[in-house]
Design an enzyme around this catalytic site. Structure first.
Site, PDB file in Angstrom:
ATOM      1  N   ASN A  10      -7.680  -3.509  -7.294  1.00  0.00           N
ATOM      2  CA  ASN A  10      -7.249  -3.354  -8.688  1.00  0.00           C
ATOM      3  C   ASN A  10      -8.270  -4.095  -9.548  1.00  0.00           C
ATOM      4  O   ASN A  10      -8.262  -5.317  -9.600  1.00  0.00           O
ATOM      5  CB  ASN A  10      -5.844  -3.946  -8.857  1.00  0.00           C
ATOM      6  CG  ASN A  10      -5.409  -3.995 -10.310  1.00  0.00           C
ATOM      7  OD1 ASN A  10      -6.012  -3.354 -11.174  1.00  0.00           O
ATOM      8  ND2 ASN A  10      -4.360  -4.753 -10.589  1.00  0.00           N
ATOM      9  N   LYS A  12      -8.552  -4.158 -12.682  1.00  0.00           N
ATOM     10  CA  LYS A  12      -8.003  -4.586 -13.972  1.00  0.00           C
ATOM     11  C   LYS A  12      -8.962  -4.237 -15.127  1.00  0.00           C
ATOM     12  O   LYS A  12      -9.652  -3.231 -15.062  1.00  0.00           O
ATOM     13  CB  LYS A  12      -7.672  -6.076 -13.941  1.00  0.00           C
ATOM     14  CG  LYS A  12      -6.810  -6.457 -12.740  1.00  0.00           C
ATOM     15  CD  LYS A  12      -6.195  -7.813 -12.870  1.00  0.00           C
ATOM     16  CE  LYS A  12      -5.547  -8.174 -11.545  1.00  0.00           C
ATOM     17  NZ  LYS A  12      -4.757  -9.392 -11.622  1.00  0.00           N
ATOM     18  N   HIS A  96       2.787  -2.842 -12.171  1.00  0.00           N
ATOM     19  CA  HIS A  96       2.097  -4.106 -11.887  1.00  0.00           C
ATOM     20  C   HIS A  96       2.741  -5.218 -12.722  1.00  0.00           C
ATOM     21  O   HIS A  96       3.175  -4.981 -13.854  1.00  0.00           O
ATOM     22  CB  HIS A  96       0.609  -3.974 -12.229  1.00  0.00           C
ATOM     23  CG  HIS A  96      -0.203  -5.135 -11.742  1.00  0.00           C
ATOM     24  ND1 HIS A  96      -0.262  -6.323 -12.430  1.00  0.00           N
ATOM     25  CD2 HIS A  96      -0.956  -5.301 -10.633  1.00  0.00           C
ATOM     26  CE1 HIS A  96      -1.024  -7.169 -11.763  1.00  0.00           C
ATOM     27  NE2 HIS A  96      -1.457  -6.581 -10.660  1.00  0.00           N
ATOM     28  N   GLU A  98       1.553  -7.450 -14.452  1.00  0.00           N
ATOM     29  CA  GLU A  98       0.958  -7.623 -15.793  1.00  0.00           C
ATOM     30  C   GLU A  98       1.504  -6.570 -16.755  1.00  0.00           C
ATOM     31  O   GLU A  98       1.680  -6.842 -17.946  1.00  0.00           O
ATOM     32  CB  GLU A  98      -0.577  -7.581 -15.684  1.00  0.00           C
ATOM     33  CG  GLU A  98      -1.103  -8.860 -15.032  1.00  0.00           C
ATOM     34  CD  GLU A  98      -2.369  -8.709 -14.230  1.00  0.00           C
ATOM     35  OE1 GLU A  98      -3.096  -7.710 -14.411  1.00  0.00           O
ATOM     36  OE2 GLU A  98      -2.638  -9.595 -13.399  1.00  0.00           O
ATOM     37  N   GLU A 168       3.939  -8.072  -4.670  1.00  0.00           N
ATOM     38  CA  GLU A 168       2.996  -8.986  -5.306  1.00  0.00           C
ATOM     39  C   GLU A 168       3.764 -10.117  -5.997  1.00  0.00           C
ATOM     40  O   GLU A 168       4.168  -9.965  -7.172  1.00  0.00           O
ATOM     41  CB  GLU A 168       2.166  -8.239  -6.342  1.00  0.00           C
ATOM     42  CG  GLU A 168       1.331  -7.123  -5.758  1.00  0.00           C
ATOM     43  CD  GLU A 168       0.097  -6.863  -6.609  1.00  0.00           C
ATOM     44  OE1 GLU A 168      -1.007  -6.993  -6.093  1.00  0.00           O
ATOM     45  OE2 GLU A 168       0.253  -6.563  -7.807  1.00  0.00           O
ATOM     46  N   GLY A 174      -3.758 -13.951  -8.983  1.00  0.00           N
ATOM     47  CA  GLY A 174      -4.823 -14.576  -9.758  1.00  0.00           C
ATOM     48  C   GLY A 174      -4.748 -16.091  -9.785  1.00  0.00           C
ATOM     49  O   GLY A 174      -5.437 -16.731 -10.587  1.00  0.00           O
ATOM     50  N   SER A 212      -3.817 -13.048  -4.509  1.00  0.00           N
ATOM     51  CA  SER A 212      -4.870 -13.944  -4.020  1.00  0.00           C
ATOM     52  C   SER A 212      -5.307 -13.630  -2.590  1.00  0.00           C
ATOM     53  O   SER A 212      -5.613 -14.538  -1.802  1.00  0.00           O
ATOM     54  CB  SER A 212      -4.430 -15.406  -4.145  1.00  0.00           C
ATOM     55  OG  SER A 212      -4.245 -15.732  -5.522  1.00  0.00           O
TER      56      SER A 212
HETATM   57  C1  PEP Z   1      -3.436  -7.987  -8.492  1.00  0.00           C
HETATM   58  O1  PEP Z   1      -3.782  -8.024  -9.664  1.00  0.00           O
HETATM   59  O2  PEP Z   1      -2.797  -7.024  -8.090  1.00  0.00           O
HETATM   60  C2  PEP Z   1      -3.789  -9.111  -7.639  1.00  0.00           C
HETATM   61  C3  PEP Z   1      -3.177  -9.201  -6.504  1.00  0.00           C
HETATM   62  O3  PEP Z   1      -4.742 -10.009  -8.113  1.00  0.00           O
HETATM   63  P1  PEP Z   1      -5.449 -11.187  -7.278  1.00  0.00           P
HETATM   64  O4  PEP Z   1      -5.856 -10.618  -5.936  1.00  0.00           O
HETATM   65  O5  PEP Z   1      -6.606 -11.596  -8.092  1.00  0.00           O
HETATM   66  O6  PEP Z   1      -4.437 -12.270  -7.101  1.00  0.00           O
END
Ligand code: PEP
Length: 250
Positions: A10, A12, A96, A98, A168, A174, A212
């Protein structure tokens, strides 16, 4: 049915068209011919066409990061399922955290998007996850079940092959704070049971972990029986890191 591992990136709101071309081309060269693992790249809308072009002739597929549920209309700034189809996009990330947290998307709206994606033959990557407060309050499973049930309302067993789920935890996205394999496995098993409870073939549905994921923790996560892959943010922006994640060691 054995579930094929899926590694999804992803990207973003990052990068220029040239960045996307370089990233997708590098990954196409490194992992584009693998057929034992599914690889999905999720660039921003502006780079969808370039990314598709860069992975043409490989096994890599491309996902949008969001869409509207309507086909067309007065929805300024939105992108429709038919527009994605028109480009040749096959997958779309929905719900997601976000989108939920920053843009106020509700379970009801996300469910409309899931239904629309499936109706347009797009594979929906439905994301669910609890906040730290919810985890600390002991509500993780309740929250996740609620999001899965709401997100999959109306989805039929015949459509299940077009569903990918992504767990997630919001506190892991993040932050560099990855869930332990045990924490993730516990929730993944609950999600699979929840899908079965909805009359869907839970054993056939890929459930990805996101939060992460990095080259140095993917192997441990992938040893868990109900973790079928990863949805990766930050580490999917570097060719070497995402290549290593796709090439996780079993
Ligand atoms: C994501 O945005 O779906 C995500 C898992 O980000 P990160 O791997 O940076 O934590």
């Amino acid at each position: 049915m054995a579930r094929k591992p899926i590694l999804a990136g992803n990207w973003k709101m990052h990068g220029s068209v040239a960045d996307a071309k370089a990233l997708a081309s590098g990954l196409a060269a490194n992992v584009g011919k693998r057929d034992d693992r599914g690889v999905i790249l999720g660039p921003p809308f502006t780079a969808l066409a370039t990314t598709l072009e860069a992975v043409r002739g490989t096994n890599i597929v491309v996902a949008a990061q969001n869409m509207h549920f309507e086909e067309k209309g007065a929805f300024t700034g939105e992108i429709s399922p038919t527009m994605l189809q028109d480009l040749g996009i096959t997958h779309v990330i929905l719900g997601h955290s976000e989108r939920r947290e920053v843009f106020g998307e509700t379970d009801e709206l996300i469910n409309k998007k899931v239904g629309s994606a499936l109706a347009h033959d797009l594979t929906a990557i439905l994301c669910v996850g609890e906040t730290l407060e919810q985890r600390d309050a002991g509500d993780t499973i309740k929250v996740i079940k609620g999001q899965v049930e709401a997100g999959l309302t109306g989805v039929t067993a015949a459509q299940a092959s077009k569903i990918i789920l992504a767990y997630e935890p919001v506190w892991a996205i993040g932050t560099g704070r990855v869930a332990t394999p045990e924490q993730a496995q516990e929730v993944h098993a609950e999600i699979r049971a929840c899908a079965n409870g909805l009359g869907l073939p839970g054993d056939d549905i890929a459930i990805l972990y996101g939060g992460s994921v990095k080259p140095d923790n993917v192997d441990g996560l992938m040893t868990c029986p109900d973790i079928d892959g990863a949805l990766v943010g930050g580490a999917s922006l570097k060719v070497e890191d995402f290549t290593r994640i796709v090439e996780f060691q079993e």
